[in-house]
Design a protein around this motif. Sequence first.
Motif, PDB file in Angstrom:
ATOM      1  N   UNK A  37      37.214  15.587   2.681  1.00  0.00           N
ATOM      2  CA  UNK A  37      37.081  16.559   1.585  1.00  0.00           C
ATOM      3  C   UNK A  37      38.168  17.612   1.691  1.00  0.00           C
TER       4      UNK A  37
ATOM      5  N   UNK B  91      42.539  17.616 -10.647  1.00  0.00           N
ATOM      6  CA  UNK B  91      41.162  17.993 -10.337  1.00  0.00           C
ATOM      7  C   UNK B  91      40.623  17.176  -9.161  1.00  0.00           C
ATOM      8  N   UNK B  92      39.794  17.781  -8.359  1.00  0.00           N
ATOM      9  CA  UNK B  92      39.234  17.066  -7.204  1.00  0.00           C
ATOM     10  C   UNK B  92      38.492  15.813  -7.647  1.00  0.00           C
ATOM     11  N   UNK B  93      37.820  15.891  -8.798  1.00  0.00           N
ATOM     12  CA  UNK B  93      37.026  14.734  -9.230  1.00  0.00           C
ATOM     13  C   UNK B  93      37.918  13.526  -9.499  1.00  0.00           C
TER      14      UNK B  93
ATOM     15  N   UNK C 154      38.862  12.071  -6.108  1.00  0.00           N
ATOM     16  CA  UNK C 154      37.715  11.349  -5.552  1.00  0.00           C
ATOM     17  C   UNK C 154      37.537  10.007  -6.251  1.00  0.00           C
ATOM     18  N   UNK C 155      37.679  10.006  -7.580  1.00  0.00           N
ATOM     19  CA  UNK C 155      37.523   8.753  -8.330  1.00  0.00           C
ATOM     20  C   UNK C 155      38.470   7.689  -7.801  1.00  0.00           C
TER      21      UNK C 155
ATOM     22  N   UNK D 247      37.671   6.587  -4.128  1.00  0.00           N
ATOM     23  CA  UNK D 247      36.489   5.741  -3.920  1.00  0.00           C
ATOM     24  C   UNK D 247      36.577   4.426  -4.681  1.00  0.00           C
ATOM     25  N   UNK D 248      37.583   4.296  -5.545  1.00  0.00           N
ATOM     26  CA  UNK D 248      37.683   3.088  -6.367  1.00  0.00           C
ATOM     27  C   UNK D 248      38.291   1.931  -5.590  1.00  0.00           C
TER      28      UNK D 248
ATOM     29  N   UNK E  90      39.411  -0.413  -2.484  1.00  0.00           N
ATOM     30  CA  UNK E  90      38.862  -0.798  -1.194  1.00  0.00           C
ATOM     31  C   UNK E  90      39.813  -0.446  -0.048  1.00  0.00           C
TER      32      UNK E  90
ATOM     33  N   UNK F  63      35.600 -12.852   1.657  1.00  0.00           N
ATOM     34  CA  UNK F  63      34.321 -13.506   1.354  1.00  0.00           C
ATOM     35  C   UNK F  63      34.394 -14.323   0.071  1.00  0.00           C
TER      36      UNK F  63
ATOM     37  N   UNK G 127      35.530 -17.427  -2.677  1.00  0.00           N
ATOM     38  CA  UNK G 127      35.230 -18.850  -2.699  1.00  0.00           C
ATOM     39  C   UNK G 127      36.164 -19.707  -1.838  1.00  0.00           C
TER      40      UNK G 127
ATOM     41  N   UNK H 199      35.232 -19.243   1.639  1.00  0.00           N
ATOM     42  CA  UNK H 199      33.819 -19.582   1.811  1.00  0.00           C
ATOM     43  C   UNK H 199      33.646 -21.094   1.968  1.00  0.00           C
ATOM     44  N   UNK H 200      34.327 -21.874   1.122  1.00  0.00           N
ATOM     45  CA  UNK H 200      34.084 -23.326   1.112  1.00  0.00           C
ATOM     46  C   UNK H 200      34.717 -24.043   2.306  1.00  0.00           C
TER      47      UNK H 200
ATOM     48  N   UNK I 163      31.607 -18.794   5.862  1.00  0.00           N
ATOM     49  CA  UNK I 163      30.304 -18.200   6.118  1.00  0.00           C
ATOM     50  C   UNK I 163      29.952 -18.219   7.602  1.00  0.00           C
TER      51      UNK I 163
ATOM     52  N   UNK J 292      37.771  -9.254  -1.227  1.00  0.00           N
ATOM     53  CA  UNK J 292      37.719 -10.346  -2.189  1.00  0.00           C
ATOM     54  C   UNK J 292      38.820 -11.359  -1.985  1.00  0.00           C
TER      55      UNK J 292
ATOM     56  N   UNK K 206      28.178 -21.899  -4.340  1.00  0.00           N
ATOM     57  CA  UNK K 206      29.507 -21.518  -4.800  1.00  0.00           C
ATOM     58  C   UNK K 206      29.412 -20.548  -5.985  1.00  0.00           C
TER      59      UNK K 206
ATOM     60  N   UNK L 143      28.714 -17.200  -4.687  1.00  0.00           N
ATOM     61  CA  UNK L 143      29.900 -16.567  -4.092  1.00  0.00           C
ATOM     62  C   UNK L 143      30.862 -16.106  -5.192  1.00  0.00           C
TER      63      UNK L 143
ATOM     64  N   UNK M 189      32.103 -12.262  -6.289  1.00  0.00           N
ATOM     65  CA  UNK M 189      33.481 -11.793  -6.455  1.00  0.00           C
ATOM     66  C   UNK M 189      33.581 -10.884  -7.681  1.00  0.00           C
TER      67      UNK M 189
ATOM     68  N   UNK N  23      34.384  -6.897  -7.776  1.00  0.00           N
ATOM     69  CA  UNK N  23      35.619  -6.469  -8.421  1.00  0.00           C
ATOM     70  C   UNK N  23      35.392  -5.749  -9.756  1.00  0.00           C
TER      71      UNK N  23
ATOM     72  N   UNK O  70      33.787  10.098 -12.095  1.00  0.00           N
ATOM     73  CA  UNK O  70      33.084   8.877 -11.709  1.00  0.00           C
ATOM     74  C   UNK O  70      33.520   8.496 -10.306  1.00  0.00           C
TER      75      UNK O  70
ATOM     76  N   UNK P 293      33.119   5.755  -6.948  1.00  0.00           N
ATOM     77  CA  UNK P 293      32.877   4.333  -6.646  1.00  0.00           C
ATOM     78  C   UNK P 293      33.243   3.459  -7.841  1.00  0.00           C
ATOM     79  N   UNK P 294      32.789   2.192  -7.791  1.00  0.00           N
ATOM     80  CA  UNK P 294      33.089   1.300  -8.917  1.00  0.00           C
ATOM     81  C   UNK P 294      31.986   0.268  -9.066  1.00  0.00           C
TER      82      UNK P 294
ATOM     83  N   UNK Q 226      32.951  17.142  -8.900  1.00  0.00           N
ATOM     84  CA  UNK Q 226      34.079  17.420  -8.013  1.00  0.00           C
ATOM     85  C   UNK Q 226      34.272  16.335  -6.985  1.00  0.00           C
ATOM     86  N   UNK Q 227      34.334  16.739  -5.714  1.00  0.00           N
ATOM     87  CA  UNK Q 227      34.483  15.722  -4.674  1.00  0.00           C
ATOM     88  C   UNK Q 227      33.116  15.392  -4.088  1.00  0.00           C
TER      89      UNK Q 227
END
Lengths: 159, 101, 920
Positions: free
Chosen positions: A45, A58-60, A63-64, A67-68, A70, A86, A88, A91-92, A96, A125, B3, B6, B10, B14, C167, C169-170, C179-180
């Motif tokens: 913060x 702006x802080x918001x 933050x957006x 946090x959006x 990864x 993780x 497909x 996975x295949x 897993x 992903x 599948x 999974x 995704x 996303x 907003x 996260x997603x 704010x934060x």
Amino acid sequence: MVSDQIKETEQLEDIREIVEKIGSTRADLIPVLQEITNKFGYISQLAIKELSDLMSLPTKEILSVATFYRMLSTQPRGEHIIQFCESAPCHVVGGREVFSALQDALGLEPGQTSADNKWTLLTTSCLGVCGIGPVILVDTDMYGNVTSDQVKNILSRYD
Amino acid sequence: MDLARVLINFFRVESCGKCTPCRIGTKRAHDLLEGISRGKGTLEDLDSLQALSQELLELSNCGLGQTAGTPIKDMLAYFRAEVEAHIRLGICPVGVCPMHD
Amino acid sequence: MTKLTINGIEIEAESNWTILKAAEHADITIPTLCYHKDLSPTGACRMCLVSVKGAKGLVTACTTPVSEGMEIQTENEALTSSRQSVLKLLLSVYHDKGYKPDETDNELFQWARHYGLDPYAFMSSKARYEVDSDPNPFIFVDMNKCILCTRCVRACSEIQGRFVWGVSERGFDSRIVAGMDEDMLDARCESCGACVAYCPTGALSLKPTINIGPAEKKVTTTCNYCGVGCQFDLNVIDDKVVRVTSNPAAPANGMHLCVKGRFGFSFVHHSDRLTKPLVREYLLKGEARPANKADRGNWVETSWDTALDIVADKLVAARDTFGPDSVGVLSSAKCTNEENYLMNKFGRQVIGTNNVDHCARLCHSSTVAGLATALGSGAMTNPMNDIYENANSILVIGSNTTEQHPVFGAKMRQAVLNRNVQLVVADPRRIELCEFAVMHIQQKPGTDIALINGLVNIILEKGYEDKSFIEERTENFDDFVENIKKYPPEKVSQITGVPVSQLYQAVEIMVKNAPLAVFWAMGITQHTVGVHNVFALADLQMVLGNFGIPGSGVNPLRGQNNVQGACDMGCLVNVYPGYQAVTVEAAQQKFEAAWGTTLSNKVGRTVTELIPDVIEGKTKALYILGENPAMTDPDSNHVRHCLEELDFMVLQDIFPTETSAYADVLLPGVTFAEKTGTYTNTERKVQMVRQAISERGDARQDWEITAVIAKKVIARGGREINEAPYSSWDYADSGEIMAEVAALTPSYGGISHQRLNAGEVLCWPCPDPTHPGTPILHIGKFTRGKGNLIPAIHVDPSELPDKDYPMMLTTGRVIYHWHSGEQTRRVKELLEIYGEALIEISPEDAAVIGLNEEINKVKVTSRRGEIIAHAWVTNRVPEGLIYGNFHFPESNINYLTKAALDPIAKIPEYKVSAVKIVAV
């Protein structure tokens, strides 16, 4: 208390340096946040507040963005970050099983950080190397065609 | 079936969250598939999945949400018997789904 | 024009319209949730999907532009089903704990029912979030009801310009955060409540009234705080005001309001309300005033007749013994035009004095005097919406707009954000608006004339002046230039502390981004050179040719809700209603004929003279309506001393105030919620105030009280008042009073309650019943003919820091409170946010006097008094300057201020005093 303050001052200095190096326009926000994540492990913060002043955003909004994506984090993370694909294609081809082995070895659920702060386990992903799945990324080290019995060995490289 | 779960995961992960169908629809679809894979599915879930796949396609804002319905639709079109086995017989014919919590 | 069909109906649309707008135009409703006409479209909720022939899939009506030949279907079976799907998805994450009895505004529920869905049958049984998750005292947050339409995010950013909501996260985890991810107030929320007004589901609600059911009736009225003149709906249940809701049709503000307007109404029902006439015991016993002048004895409740008889006897006695000019009539900028007109009539017709004044003396008397002399009309020239749409640069000097006129402040932020208007702020303090400015000029207090003349000097040096405007529309240019030559940039820089380069840059900004609109408020007016400050600004705009065109002009922001109207109604010592001078024979004769009596042609004494004159025995009795001089006038100790010495004071108010300690009779009037009449806002818009609830207790309509006193005084004789067209005091309602105003006041000639109630928006001058009003003044020609370029001369403030009093003090208000605080200190939520006076002090000075976490109070002393208050260490003030307010009696800054008056307007110099300050 005093050491906290010193830490804060140092962090603020580093943040100023990062902004000076990368830029302070709106378009520079993602690289700046990436750099801060790399440097401190997460975006605090304190960092958001400072960036808000330095970049006139702006802080918001910060933050957006923080946090959006990864690749950015607003939570402290472990010393090593393990990302496991993780999706497909991984996975295949046995992903897993590899993931359960990882979870067993670390005792962590996705998103968690180990109590000793050594590991953070994340799912992702895609890491862009679907041809050699299952794939594990530890920090910046990529491991392909991983099998469950290799997991322990991989982790031990970071002892 | 596994599948499809999974793949929908995704899209759920996303999804940016802006438009209603993708934000909530991918989550709902994933919950339903997750339930089926754990042996808790019902035949009504399949109707819900059918409807969701159509809604995702028609109502989503962008290609991500619009595509998200496709794995479900194809699963129901081509592997319905396999999916129904999870529900009617309580088994995963290919032995990958846990069929329990 | 674009031709298209919607549901088979042919429609012509502007080419930049969306499908939704074209449909609205044709009275076709398309369901929407995330869309709101005041906000940018986002296309997120998917409710407005429609089918367009030939298009790939459905399209969102709110974001898709029309195109030629489009064939659109807005309703069919497939669309119904898709809307039901969207609604079911949204309801599946909507959880209602059932605490809110009023769901009448829930748009999600409305559309669900419209499409045959029972919202309660489809909603989630699980809460995902904490209910009432934010401690903000005004806004109730329950994200379980959030559908992520982001209207709150857009309202906060686009309407209030504050960027609190965002907003985080997603995907499914997306949620609205402040704010934060902190408390709203920590995220700099100003509690304007715009997010609540735009929220379609009740995720954000009005906290103070969360448990209250739907309104029995809604009454559209005008706010009683500042001069912006916001309109809104008072929601009434069981004869009580329970909440305020936005009314999209409000001319000045639309849906927007500020924290005081939306939440500051509960004083109406406060237990302190005066509900019975009160008279001092000595008066009822027929005794002399108690010997101790500081205590006039016990209050006794009495009948209206008894109280008003005493008032009439006392006023008649003062008039007949000491002459009409021994009586002062102080009217109220909080009251309606109709009430103010009667106070003016009372003083002049019934008493026979021009000692009729009100608090405009303390706020904008210098503006009225300055602009009347320079231009012929002492009012704001251009409406705010016109400036928002057309100005390319704005100079705000001596106005903390976002706190004092918050809805206009928000409009300025919008002008910067949406139109990239170049905003220049000139203010000794780093006020909030500086964040939106391209330049902050931080002049020393009391150096505005030097600053403005310096800018004009550079304009002339560069040849930027509008030569043809000066030639055709102004006079006195040569004298004016002689004076300007005395203000070269270097000298100006020395006086003001503003770097020379910044002066040049400011000129470039203002000249290259014409038209420029200039705004000011108390920072300009409350000086011993207040009138000259105003001359300087009028001169600047004349030199630049910024008059009579959209987006330009001189725009003094009037403080009180009806201070413009109180001036218009002649509650000034030198003019009858409509600024008809008492010294002009024709005006005198006109009102003598109208009111059936002889009138004085001698200019009266101002409030800043009437009260000090008590000591000399020139003022014997005061009739005060809704004013609080013990709090608001400078040098409070002296004011209180004078009021102690006064023979008789009748005070008509809604609460006992600091001033009522000095009153002999206290008459309970009514609040804005209980009366009908008109206020005139700072843009000269005359707007209806409508009675929503009945008078509390035995309180009476203020106009009725004045009328009964007038009749009683007239009945006692001693002054000849003959039958004349407007001699009578028999009014059936306030509409009849307005008819009398219109008959005698040329600029109000066409204004009537009927026209206003029919929805007309009228700015004066509006000379006749068919006139549409005059939103922009001075088009083609100034009111006085040619604009008078009057030389403005810099003079130092009357008191400057010295070795004994080394700091400078400047004063003002804060966003959460209003003037002497009689209303806002009776709204508990406002006190929760701002509960005591704070003295703003710079970090540098705080360090010097040794403020820290434990020692956080300051004692401030001037030559006139001292106060103690908590310090707010902030870089809003520069080193050497402190700032305080007059909202709280115990730490009222007016104990320190000096009653040094502008020689023309008699306005006190609140804005500069010398003080010393120590930490305690």
